[in-house]
Design a protein around this motif. Sequence first.
Motif, short mmCIF file in Angstrom:
data_model
loop_
_atom_site.label_atom_id
_atom_site.label_comp_id
_atom_site.label_asym_id
_atom_site.label_seq_id
_atom_site.Cartn_x
_atom_site.Cartn_y
_atom_site.Cartn_z
N THR A 71 12.02 3.39 -9.12
CA THR A 71 12.99 3.31 -10.22
C THR A 71 14.34 2.87 -9.69
N THR A 72 14.77 3.44 -8.58
CA THR A 72 16.05 3.08 -7.98
C THR A 72 16.06 1.61 -7.56
N LEU A 73 14.97 1.16 -6.93
CA LEU A 73 14.89 -0.24 -6.51
C LEU A 73 14.90 -1.18 -7.71
N VAL A 74 14.13 -0.85 -8.73
CA VAL A 74 14.06 -1.68 -9.93
C VAL A 74 15.43 -1.71 -10.62
N ASP A 75 16.10 -0.57 -10.69
CA ASP A 75 17.43 -0.53 -11.31
C ASP A 75 18.37 -1.54 -10.64
N GLY A 76 18.39 -1.54 -9.31
CA GLY A 76 19.26 -2.46 -8.58
C GLY A 76 18.87 -3.91 -8.77
N LEU A 77 17.57 -4.18 -8.72
CA LEU A 77 17.10 -5.56 -8.90
C LEU A 77 17.29 -6.04 -10.33
N GLU A 78 17.15 -5.13 -11.29
CA GLU A 78 17.37 -5.50 -12.68
C GLU A 78 18.85 -5.81 -12.91
N ALA A 79 19.74 -5.02 -12.34
CA ALA A 79 21.17 -5.26 -12.47
C ALA A 79 21.56 -6.61 -11.86
N ALA A 80 20.84 -7.01 -10.81
CA ALA A 80 21.09 -8.29 -10.15
C ALA A 80 20.38 -9.45 -10.84
N GLY A 81 19.59 -9.16 -11.88
CA GLY A 81 18.89 -10.22 -12.61
C GLY A 81 17.63 -10.73 -11.94
N LYS A 82 17.10 -9.97 -10.98
CA LYS A 82 15.90 -10.42 -10.24
C LYS A 82 14.60 -9.98 -10.89
N VAL A 83 14.64 -8.86 -11.64
CA VAL A 83 13.46 -8.37 -12.35
C VAL A 83 13.90 -7.91 -13.74
N ARG A 84 12.92 -7.71 -14.60
CA ARG A 84 13.21 -7.14 -15.92
C ARG A 84 12.08 -6.20 -16.31
N ARG A 85 12.44 -5.23 -17.10
CA ARG A 85 11.45 -4.30 -17.65
C ARG A 85 10.95 -4.90 -18.96
N VAL A 86 9.64 -4.87 -19.14
CA VAL A 86 9.05 -5.38 -20.37
C VAL A 86 8.04 -4.38 -20.90
N PRO A 87 7.95 -4.25 -22.22
CA PRO A 87 6.95 -3.32 -22.78
C PRO A 87 5.55 -3.86 -22.59
N ASP A 88 4.62 -2.95 -22.37
CA ASP A 88 3.21 -3.31 -22.27
C ASP A 88 2.73 -3.69 -23.67
N PRO A 89 2.11 -4.86 -23.85
CA PRO A 89 1.66 -5.26 -25.18
C PRO A 89 0.60 -4.34 -25.78
N ALA A 90 -0.16 -3.65 -24.92
CA ALA A 90 -1.22 -2.78 -25.42
C ALA A 90 -0.73 -1.36 -25.70
N ASN A 91 0.37 -0.98 -25.07
CA ASN A 91 0.89 0.37 -25.24
C ASN A 91 2.41 0.31 -25.08
N ARG A 92 3.13 0.30 -26.17
CA ARG A 92 4.57 0.11 -26.17
C ARG A 92 5.32 1.20 -25.41
N ARG A 93 4.67 2.33 -25.13
CA ARG A 93 5.33 3.39 -24.36
C ARG A 93 5.33 3.08 -22.87
N VAL A 94 4.50 2.16 -22.44
CA VAL A 94 4.39 1.81 -21.02
C VAL A 94 5.33 0.64 -20.73
N ILE A 95 6.10 0.77 -19.67
CA ILE A 95 7.01 -0.29 -19.25
C ILE A 95 6.45 -0.96 -18.01
N ARG A 96 6.49 -2.26 -18.01
CA ARG A 96 6.03 -3.05 -16.87
C ARG A 96 7.21 -3.79 -16.27
N ILE A 97 7.06 -4.22 -15.03
CA ILE A 97 8.14 -4.89 -14.31
C ILE A 97 7.70 -6.31 -13.98
N GLU A 98 8.56 -7.28 -14.34
CA GLU A 98 8.22 -8.66 -14.01
C GLU A 98 9.39 -9.36 -13.33
#
Length: 166
Positions: A71-98
């Motif tokens: 979570t900490t790594l993703v937060d930093g990378l997301e703030a830098a624009g390197k990754v984004r959190r996206v909802p899982d199309p099959a289960n909107r409660r699940v977050i995926r990282i791309e």
Amino acid sequence: MTASDHDGLLAEQLLRLTRRVHRIQKRHLERRDLGITPAQSRLLRTLAHYGSPPRMADLAARLEVVPRAVTTLVDGLEAAGKVRRVPDPANRRVIRIELTDDGRTALRELRAARRSAAEEILAPLTETQRGALGALLDTLVDGAAVEPGGPERPDRPERPDGPERP
């Protein structure tokens, strides 16, 4: 010198080499001024090997860290624009990282930095010695691929004949 003394010496040499590799890779990364830590770099490399965006729990398992660390790594990378959190199309409660386009560009830069660091580290070796070292390292890595009580380790280094693995 006993076999145990010899093994201890080899272990110390491997540890010293590992520390040297990390220092040299860090220097090459800093030259490229990507603003990415070695841990974030590892997460980006791991993320690049999934066919579809993974869950953070998948990344944590693959990286063998606690989910909070991801979570900490993703937060930093997301703030830098390197990754984004996206909802899982099959289960909107699940977050995926791309990876984002910026993340893919950073990954190319990271790979170039790793290659230049490897060239520096391996410079004293002939091609024959490099081949022998590669074979020996493959033996050691494959022997540790499945540790007793641990998950299978898919993290393998880049090989000339295939894609980089995290």
